[in-house]
Structure formats: structure tokens, C-alpha cells
Design an enzyme around this catalytic site. Structure first.
Site, PDB file in Angstrom:
ATOM      1  N   HIS A 346       0.810  -1.223   0.000  1.00  0.00           N
ATOM      2  CA  HIS A 346       0.000   0.000   0.000  1.00  0.00           C
ATOM      3  C   HIS A 346       0.836   1.264   0.000  1.00  0.00           C
ATOM      4  O   HIS A 346       0.408   2.297  -0.512  1.00  0.00           O
ATOM      5  CB  HIS A 346      -0.983   0.007   1.180  1.00  0.00           C
ATOM      6  CG  HIS A 346      -0.360   0.257   2.513  1.00  0.00           C
ATOM      7  ND1 HIS A 346       0.342  -0.716   3.215  1.00  0.00           N
ATOM      8  CD2 HIS A 346      -0.321   1.373   3.302  1.00  0.00           C
ATOM      9  CE1 HIS A 346       0.764  -0.219   4.360  1.00  0.00           C
ATOM     10  NE2 HIS A 346       0.385   1.041   4.445  1.00  0.00           N
ATOM     11  N   ASP A 347       2.043   1.209   0.558  1.00  0.00           N
ATOM     12  CA  ASP A 347       2.891   2.396   0.626  1.00  0.00           C
ATOM     13  C   ASP A 347       4.014   2.381  -0.398  1.00  0.00           C
ATOM     14  O   ASP A 347       4.985   3.137  -0.257  1.00  0.00           O
ATOM     15  CB  ASP A 347       3.498   2.529   2.030  1.00  0.00           C
ATOM     16  CG  ASP A 347       2.594   3.284   2.986  1.00  0.00           C
ATOM     17  OD1 ASP A 347       1.672   3.978   2.513  1.00  0.00           O
ATOM     18  OD2 ASP A 347       2.804   3.178   4.210  1.00  0.00           O
ATOM     19  N   LYS A 350       5.395   5.566  -1.603  1.00  0.00           N
ATOM     20  CA  LYS A 350       6.256   6.393  -0.754  1.00  0.00           C
ATOM     21  C   LYS A 350       7.717   6.356  -1.189  1.00  0.00           C
ATOM     22  O   LYS A 350       8.517   7.162  -0.723  1.00  0.00           O
ATOM     23  CB  LYS A 350       6.150   5.944   0.707  1.00  0.00           C
ATOM     24  CG  LYS A 350       4.919   6.488   1.417  1.00  0.00           C
ATOM     25  CD  LYS A 350       4.975   6.209   2.904  1.00  0.00           C
ATOM     26  CE  LYS A 350       3.798   6.866   3.623  1.00  0.00           C
ATOM     27  NZ  LYS A 350       3.820   6.608   5.073  1.00  0.00           N
ATOM     28  N   HIS A 375       1.499   9.942  -2.692  1.00  0.00           N
ATOM     29  CA  HIS A 375       1.996   8.562  -2.678  1.00  0.00           C
ATOM     30  C   HIS A 375       0.930   7.511  -2.997  1.00  0.00           C
ATOM     31  O   HIS A 375       1.250   6.506  -3.635  1.00  0.00           O
ATOM     32  CB  HIS A 375       2.731   8.252  -1.351  1.00  0.00           C
ATOM     33  CG  HIS A 375       1.869   7.878  -0.205  1.00  0.00           C
ATOM     34  ND1 HIS A 375       1.401   8.799   0.704  1.00  0.00           N
ATOM     35  CD2 HIS A 375       1.396   6.665   0.213  1.00  0.00           C
ATOM     36  CE1 HIS A 375       0.684   8.178   1.620  1.00  0.00           C
ATOM     37  NE2 HIS A 375       0.663   6.873   1.350  1.00  0.00           N
ATOM     38  N   HIS A 399      -6.193   3.735   0.706  1.00  0.00           N
ATOM     39  CA  HIS A 399      -6.077   3.493   2.146  1.00  0.00           C
ATOM     40  C   HIS A 399      -6.115   4.769   2.986  1.00  0.00           C
ATOM     41  O   HIS A 399      -6.273   4.699   4.202  1.00  0.00           O
ATOM     42  CB  HIS A 399      -4.815   2.683   2.468  1.00  0.00           C
ATOM     43  CG  HIS A 399      -3.518   3.391   2.240  1.00  0.00           C
ATOM     44  ND1 HIS A 399      -2.918   3.491   0.999  1.00  0.00           N
ATOM     45  CD2 HIS A 399      -2.684   4.032   3.104  1.00  0.00           C
ATOM     46  CE1 HIS A 399      -1.780   4.147   1.116  1.00  0.00           C
ATOM     47  NE2 HIS A 399      -1.619   4.498   2.380  1.00  0.00           N
ATOM     48  N   HIS A 400      -5.979   5.939   2.368  1.00  0.00           N
ATOM     49  CA  HIS A 400      -6.126   7.196   3.109  1.00  0.00           C
ATOM     50  C   HIS A 400      -7.475   7.878   2.840  1.00  0.00           C
ATOM     51  O   HIS A 400      -7.686   9.008   3.304  1.00  0.00           O
ATOM     52  CB  HIS A 400      -4.987   8.157   2.768  1.00  0.00           C
ATOM     53  CG  HIS A 400      -3.697   7.840   3.454  1.00  0.00           C
ATOM     54  ND1 HIS A 400      -3.537   7.905   4.817  1.00  0.00           N
ATOM     55  CD2 HIS A 400      -2.499   7.430   2.957  1.00  0.00           C
ATOM     56  CE1 HIS A 400      -2.297   7.562   5.138  1.00  0.00           C
ATOM     57  NE2 HIS A 400      -1.653   7.264   4.035  1.00  0.00           N
ATOM     58  N   ASP A 428      -3.999   0.176   8.943  1.00  0.00           N
ATOM     59  CA  ASP A 428      -2.943   1.169   8.733  1.00  0.00           C
ATOM     60  C   ASP A 428      -2.933   2.193   9.868  1.00  0.00           C
ATOM     61  O   ASP A 428      -1.874   2.517  10.422  1.00  0.00           O
ATOM     62  CB  ASP A 428      -3.167   1.859   7.382  1.00  0.00           C
ATOM     63  CG  ASP A 428      -2.085   2.877   7.061  1.00  0.00           C
ATOM     64  OD1 ASP A 428      -0.896   2.522   7.106  1.00  0.00           O
ATOM     65  OD2 ASP A 428      -2.437   4.037   6.746  1.00  0.00           O
TER      66      ASP A 428
END
Length: 474
Positions: A346-347, A350, A375, A399-400, A428
Site C-alpha cells: 500500500h505504501d 512512498k 503517494h 487506504h487514506h 494502517d
């Protein structure tokens, strides 16, 4: 009651007992590797397609020298995934020189390190440098890392100013081994920065002691960086200049033999999808096994989390929490596989965030936060390079997002957010708040659960929060 924390190997206690079942869809291994190579381009500060172009150039060199067939696949994997250990190494070198970390790795290829004049000009030419050239040189001699949490790595070696064995090279080789690359590729990634004259890393390697795959990869990646930055003729001029010092002379001669193959170079200037057609080294496309996809996801989770000491094992812990919450919610085994992979990756976007922002101890300013908000978009674009990953890409990229539309990057609301993302978002948030950051303390389980319950039904899925609470209490 259990809450994952940095001093515990916590994922094991969150493991799901049921077998992992992969969705029954064919996925080409090369397609997955090509997608993940775009993520490594981000952390290298390179234009998209750098690893892909490097692969095309390296495979062409292999053709010219008649590289044996048993080494071709290993070379292919090495060229695409050569930068597995780069995120941490790039950040360390940038901190030592006082420059922007996304500029560090490309400029190591553009300058004549380890010679001090070349290294000094490399640091001085960056407009973001905060140290003088003398301060940069002294900091390297002292082995200092400046302020911050990362450990110092001495860079002074016998015989002159050398960049000592970066831990990222060893880390890259370990991750290559974890994801199941051939031994020849693992060894080559560990020796990627070795030089023909013995002045690179590891310093004990010189000439033909360096694996042939590493020699090809070193020349190919440097040539692509130079060609992208300064053009075709300049890249060839530097390759000739470094022949016998940086590079194996026979490989430079092989590179020279297709200098005028305009059709090849025109294809390299095309979009990434067109380039990919000329870099597959195997006689037929290989399907990725479920185990290989899981290994790749777990390996790249390590790459992602290595960017910062504050996110150590974040992705693996989020995946473990999400899997346990999914079991509590009755999610099917097939969807749990998709969720776990999405959580591990998921990241991945980044990798495009500079460490100066990622590890900033204070509040981010408006510009810095705008960079961070990008990201999830990078994550989606990377994962969507694999056609079969589109569902996973959407889950990971959201996810954010939050139920009330206050999230980012797309400000999705409620039913617009993929169902599995609701679980990922809770996992998360729970993992992040349970770990100390430079700007705040970790929350204890009670405080964490209280915060999640206040967000339940407003910003976070109430069912996912309830399921997390049941897992926490188990």
C-alpha cells in the site's frame, strides 16, 4: 490483549491459520517485475522507465558478447531489480553530502567518485546543498551522518576517499534472495557498484572477479542515466573515458557495436509499454506462481519500510493486522490474499517521497504534505502496470480515503471506497498510532481503541473497527 510494537516480532501472532489461496488468474512474472521496477525508479529519482531501458541496453550487451543462456534470465532479473537496496543507501549518502536524497543516486553515476574533486563537484552542483564543499568532504572523512536517527557508516577507506560498502548493497542482495531470484542475480545485485579497477564496492573485487552480470548491469544503468541527462554522444564519450577504470573494456566495446543502431535507440525512446517488448529474455513468458507473487510483495514491503527507521516493518505489520481483521469479518480466503498483498504494497508510492520529508521530525508544511498526498497515486500507477492487479491497486491506493470524504487523494466517500480498503485503512491507522514517531508518542491499546471508536462510522468503517477490537481482545 496484543498490539504490534517495534520491539516485538509481532506479525507471527497476527498470522491467519487458514491457507492462502491465490485468485485463479494467470499473471506473467515479467509483468510483475516490470511494474515493480517502476517503483525502484521512483526512489532512484529517475524518469519512469529507467530500469526498463537499463534492461534493454544490458540484454543487448549480452547479445553482443554471447552471454550463455543460463545467465540471461539472471541478468534480466538483475537489470530490472538492481536497486532493491537503494532507498536506504541513497538516503545515507545524501545526508553525508547534505544534498537532496532523490538526487544522490543518479549523481553517483554522473560524477567521477571516489576522486575528491569529482565528489566535491557532485555535491556542489546541487542547488539544494546546505553544506559547503569543504564541510561535505570533512563530514565524509569523519564518517558523520549529520543529525537524525540513522546510524553512521564510515566512508573513509585505505588508499583514498571511498564510499565504503553501503549497507543497501547487502540489503538488496538479501531481498533478492528472499523473493527467490537466482543465485547469480543475488550475487550481482550485491556487487553492482564494484568497479573494474577495484575502486568500487566491494573493494575486494577487481576485473573478472566481479560477476559478469554485475559488470553488465553497472555499465547499462550508468549509460542510461548519462544518455537521459546529457544525450547519446555524451554517454558514449563517458563510457569510453571510464573504459578500464569503471567498466570492463570488452563490455564497452560491445556497447560501441550498436551505437549506430538507430532502430534500437528509437524504440528505447518510446513509452514503457513499447520498450517492454524487447527486453523479455526467456523463450516464453513464465507465469508467476502465487508463492512468487507473495515473495515479491513481502520483499518490496522491506524495500518500502527501509526508507525510514520510524516505519520499520510497518507494511508487514499492517498486512498481518488486516488479515486477522478480515478473518474476524468472514472475508473469503481469495479476498484475504488480495487484501494481504495490497497491505504489503500500500505504501509503495512512498518510494517517491524524499527522506527529508518522510523523516521530518516536525509538522509538514503545505508543500511537503502535498508531496506526501501523492503517494497513493504513485502506488496505484505502479500496481496498475500489472493488468491482473487493478483491483489490488484500487484497494491499496484508497487506504487514506475516509467515509466522510475528508481523506486523500481522491476524496472518495463511503460506498465509493473499495470494501477491502475499509479493513486496510483501520489496520494502517492502528499500526501507525501504536508506534512512536519523532513528533509523537505511541498510543497504548486503550487510547488507540478509544480513538478508533470515535472515528467509527464517521471516517472509518464501524464493522472493521469492531473486528479490530475483537482481534485486540483475543
Amino acid at each position: 490483549m496484543f498490539l504490534p510494537s517495534p520491539d516485538l516480532t509481532s506479525e507471527a501472532r497476527f498470522e491467519c491459520a487458514s491457507p492462502r489461496v491465490a485468485p485463479t488468474v494467470r499473471i506473467q512474472l515479467s509483468e510483475v517485475l516490470l511494474a515493480l521496477s517502476h517503483a525502484l525508479d521512483l526512489t532512484e529519482g529517475q524518469p519512469e522507465g529507467h530500469a526498463l531501458r537499463t534492461c534493454a541496453i544490458g540484454m543487448r550487451i549480452a547479445d553482443e558478447i554471447g552471454l550463455p543462456g543460463d545467465l540471461r534470465a539472471a541478468l534480466y532479473y538483475t537489470l530490472l531489480l538492481k536497486d532493491l537496496g537503494s532507498p536506504n543507501t541513497t538516503a545515507q549518502i545524501a545526508r553525508q553530502l547534505g544534498v537532496a536524497d532523490m538526487a544522490a543516486s543518479p549523481n553517483l553515476r554522473l560524477s567521477e567518485w571516489p576522486a575528491l574533486p569529482g565528489l566535491a563537484s557532485w555535491g556542489g552542483e546541487r542547488p539544494t546543498a546546505k553544506q559547503t564543499i569543504v564541510e561535505q568532504a570533512l563530514n565524509i572523512v569523519r564518517g558523520g551522518m549529520g543529525s537524525g536517527p540513522l546510524p553512521a557508516t564510515p566512508l573513509l577507506a585505505e588508499g583514498g576517499l571511498l564510499l565504503g560498502q553501503p549497507p543497501g548493497l547487502a540489503r538488496g542482495a538479501r531481498i533478492a534472495q528472499l523473493i527467490g531470484l537466482p543465485d547469480a542475480a543475488v550475487q550481482a545485485i550485491g556487487a553492482l557498484d564494484a568497479r573494474w579497477d577495484g575502486m568500487g564496492h566491494p573493494a575486494s573485487m577487481v576485473g573478472e572477479q566481479i560477476p559478469i552480470i554485475a559488470r553488465i548491469a553497472s555499465l547499462a544503468q550508468t549509460f542510461d542515466i548519462l544518455r537521459t541527462a546529457y544525450g547519446h554522444e555524451h554517454a558514449y564519450a563517458v563510457a569510453r573515458q571510464r573504459c578500464g577504470t569503471w567498466f570492463d573494456p570488452q563490455l564497452v566495446r560491445a556497447l560501441e557495436r550498436f551505437a549506430c543502431d538507430l532502430a534500437f535507440w528509437r524504440r528505447l525512446a518510446q513509452p514503457c509499454g513499447d520498450i517492454s517488448a524487447i527486453v523479455e529474455p526467456l523463450p516464453h513468458a513464465l507465469d508467476a506462481t502465487p508463492e512468487q507473487i507473495d515473495q515479491l510483495a513481502e520483499g518490496f514491503a522491506q524495500v518500502i519500510d527501509a526508507r525510514s527507521p520510524w516505519t520499520y516493518r510497518h507494511s508487514t505489520r499492517v498486512a498481518a493486522i488486516a488479515e486477522r481483521v478480515a478473518v474476524a469479518m468472514g472475508v473469503s480466503p481469495e479476498d484475504r490474499v488480495t487484501l494481504r498483498r495490497a497491505a504489503l504494497l500500500h505504501d509503495i508510492g512512498k518510494l517517491g517521497i524524499p527522506n527529508s520529508i518522510l523523516n521530518k521530525p516536525g509538522k509538514l508544511d503545505e508543500h511537503e504534505f502535498a508531496v506526501v498526498r501523492m503517494h497513493p497515486i504513485h502506488t496505484q500507477r505502479i500496481l496498475e502496470h500489472v493488468g491482473a492487479f487493478h483491483t489490488m491497486a484500487a484497494i491499496a491506493a484508497a487506504h487514506h480515503e475516509r467515509l466522510d470524504g475528508s481523506g486523500y487523494p481522491y476524496h472518495l466517500r463511503a460506498d465509493e471506497i473499495p470494501q477491502l480498503t475499509h479493513i486496510l485503512s483501520v489496520a494502517d491507522v492502528a499500526e501507525a498510532l501504536s508506534v512512536e514517531r519523532p513528533y509523537r508518542r505511541a498510543l497504548d491499546p486503550g487510547a488507540l481503541l478509544g480513538l478508533l471508536r470515535r472515528e467509527a462510522g464517521v471516517r472509518l468503517c464501524a464493522d472493521a473497527v469492531d473486528a479490530f477490537a475483537s482481534v485486540l481482545a483475543a
